[in-house]
Design a protein around this motif. Sequence first.
Motif, PDB file in Angstrom:
ATOM      1  N   LYS A 252       0.822  -1.205   0.000  1.00  0.00           N
ATOM      2  CA  LYS A 252       0.000   0.000   0.000  1.00  0.00           C
ATOM      3  C   LYS A 252       0.862   1.265   0.000  1.00  0.00           C
ATOM      4  O   LYS A 252       1.824   1.380   0.761  1.00  0.00           O
ATOM      5  CB  LYS A 252      -0.904  -0.002   1.223  1.00  0.00           C
ATOM      6  CG  LYS A 252      -1.905   1.145   1.285  1.00  0.00           C
ATOM      7  CD  LYS A 252      -2.839   0.987   2.469  1.00  0.00           C
ATOM      8  CE  LYS A 252      -3.877   2.103   2.511  1.00  0.00           C
ATOM      9  NZ  LYS A 252      -4.827   1.929   3.631  1.00  0.00           N
ATOM     10  N   ASP A 253       0.502   2.221  -0.871  1.00  0.00           N
ATOM     11  CA  ASP A 253       1.176   3.514  -0.897  1.00  0.00           C
ATOM     12  C   ASP A 253       0.189   4.591  -1.337  1.00  0.00           C
ATOM     13  O   ASP A 253      -1.025   4.408  -1.241  1.00  0.00           O
ATOM     14  CB  ASP A 253       2.417   3.476  -1.789  1.00  0.00           C
ATOM     15  CG  ASP A 253       2.110   3.064  -3.222  1.00  0.00           C
ATOM     16  OD1 ASP A 253       0.933   3.145  -3.636  1.00  0.00           O
ATOM     17  OD2 ASP A 253       3.045   2.668  -3.940  1.00  0.00           O
ATOM     18  N   GLU A 254       0.688   5.699  -1.855  1.00  0.00           N
ATOM     19  CA  GLU A 254      -0.171   6.816  -2.234  1.00  0.00           C
ATOM     20  C   GLU A 254      -1.136   6.452  -3.357  1.00  0.00           C
ATOM     21  O   GLU A 254      -2.289   6.890  -3.382  1.00  0.00           O
ATOM     22  CB  GLU A 254       0.704   8.000  -2.662  1.00  0.00           C
ATOM     23  CG  GLU A 254      -0.051   9.287  -2.873  1.00  0.00           C
ATOM     24  CD  GLU A 254       0.894  10.456  -3.095  1.00  0.00           C
ATOM     25  OE1 GLU A 254       1.260  10.682  -4.259  1.00  0.00           O
ATOM     26  OE2 GLU A 254       1.271  11.127  -2.117  1.00  0.00           O
ATOM     27  N   ILE A 255      -0.684   5.643  -4.291  1.00  0.00           N
ATOM     28  CA  ILE A 255      -1.516   5.258  -5.438  1.00  0.00           C
ATOM     29  C   ILE A 255      -2.282   3.973  -5.147  1.00  0.00           C
ATOM     30  O   ILE A 255      -3.480   3.870  -5.409  1.00  0.00           O
ATOM     31  CB  ILE A 255      -0.644   5.089  -6.698  1.00  0.00           C
ATOM     32  CG1 ILE A 255       0.054   6.409  -7.031  1.00  0.00           C
ATOM     33  CG2 ILE A 255      -1.486   4.616  -7.868  1.00  0.00           C
ATOM     34  CD1 ILE A 255       1.038   6.309  -8.181  1.00  0.00           C
ATOM     35  N   ARG A 256      -1.592   3.001  -4.594  1.00  0.00           N
ATOM     36  CA  ARG A 256      -2.224   1.722  -4.249  1.00  0.00           C
ATOM     37  C   ARG A 256      -2.804   1.854  -2.836  1.00  0.00           C
ATOM     38  O   ARG A 256      -2.138   1.537  -1.851  1.00  0.00           O
ATOM     39  CB  ARG A 256      -1.187   0.602  -4.317  1.00  0.00           C
ATOM     40  CG  ARG A 256      -0.560   0.452  -5.700  1.00  0.00           C
ATOM     41  CD  ARG A 256       0.574  -0.561  -5.707  1.00  0.00           C
ATOM     42  NE  ARG A 256       1.706  -0.125  -4.892  1.00  0.00           N
ATOM     43  CZ  ARG A 256       2.916  -0.723  -4.918  1.00  0.00           C
ATOM     44  NH1 ARG A 256       3.112  -1.774  -5.703  1.00  0.00           N
ATOM     45  NH2 ARG A 256       3.898  -0.278  -4.161  1.00  0.00           N
TER      46      ARG A 256
END
Length: 400
Positions: A252-256
């Motif tokens: 998980k990150d900014e896009i995902r």
Amino acid sequence: MGFSIKSNSGSCGVDGVTLSMYETNLEKNLYKLWNRMSSGSYFPQAVKTVPIPKKQGGERILGIPTVEDRIAQTVVKMVFEKQVELCFYEDSYGYRPNKSALDAISVTRKRCWKWDWVLEYDIKGLFDNIDHNLLMRAVKLHTKEKWVILYIQRWLIAPFQGDDGMIRKCDKGVPQGGVISPLLANLFLHYVLDNWLNKNYPKTPWCRYSDDGLLHCKTKQEAVQLLTDVKQRFAECKLTVHPDKTRIIYCKDEIRNGNYQNTSFDFLGYCFRSRRARNHSESRNFSGFNPAISKSAKKGMCTKIRSWRIIRRTGSTLQEIANKINPILRGWAGYYGRYYASELYRIFSHLNRMLVKWLMRKYSKLRKHKTRAWMFMAKLANEQPHLFVHWKLGVVGAFA
């Protein structure tokens, strides 16, 4: 070879002979060993078992061969390693020449940016459960040297001896503590997993460090299916994945930004998860999936610092304390400082608190003046930054 034995000397074996004792008549002892090995009359002694605590609790049994057996294993390893290294894959990092845990961290970091899912696996009791017949089949594929095959076979079946003197037969596994054991474990997993993955999942990136490994997938469904297949493959080779340490993780990150249960994982002392980062070309902050020192590693470092009992060492000088702990601090900074070095601030702050307490206990004029002691410490670090490794690094907040 001598340096290799010294750097891995550890405890003495069942015969009670230490390395220093063996070196008192080194030339004669080595000649006897060479004569026995060259004639085929060398038989290893029993392996001494020593329980050591695990970080997660419980105990691990360490198998310690005698000094003479470690020397013999080093000789065989030097020959056999050159033969098997040619077959190992690039993404196998554990216990190999010119490869390190940081190499594995680096490649994992980049792959987590490209693939959304990670299958994290851990093999339960790898060193204790390696099948001897399967391992010897692999050994014979890579060497025709009969003496190498002979002595590897003898080391595998060497019995174990506990503190009570009882002898236990060994019918599987390789002793943790043996010089050649990591190489044999790598060879075993090369055929159990690495080669199998490259044949059946050629487009799936993977990274393995001994019995810990990661597989990168595009979708959760792909990761679930891969986990099923990996478990089956291990079962075929008489191994089991650790149920608590084997998981599927969403990067998980900014896009995902989907909502899933597992969005972080620990690997080789680093914790991979979503972290704030800076895009300097665009002058903006963003959330990226990146590694930093894990909580368990921090806890272990704090435990280590407490074990030094710095506060009680008022009979020592600051230079003497620095000489004792700097090699360890240098290792920490070199390894955990590679990514998100700011996560080390708390560790270094904790160490500085211990040093301040040492100052207050050693010098009566600082005994009841904590602020003055901190100011004195800060001034000292500014004037002698090379005294301690973490002072030299100039970590912001080290005196907070």
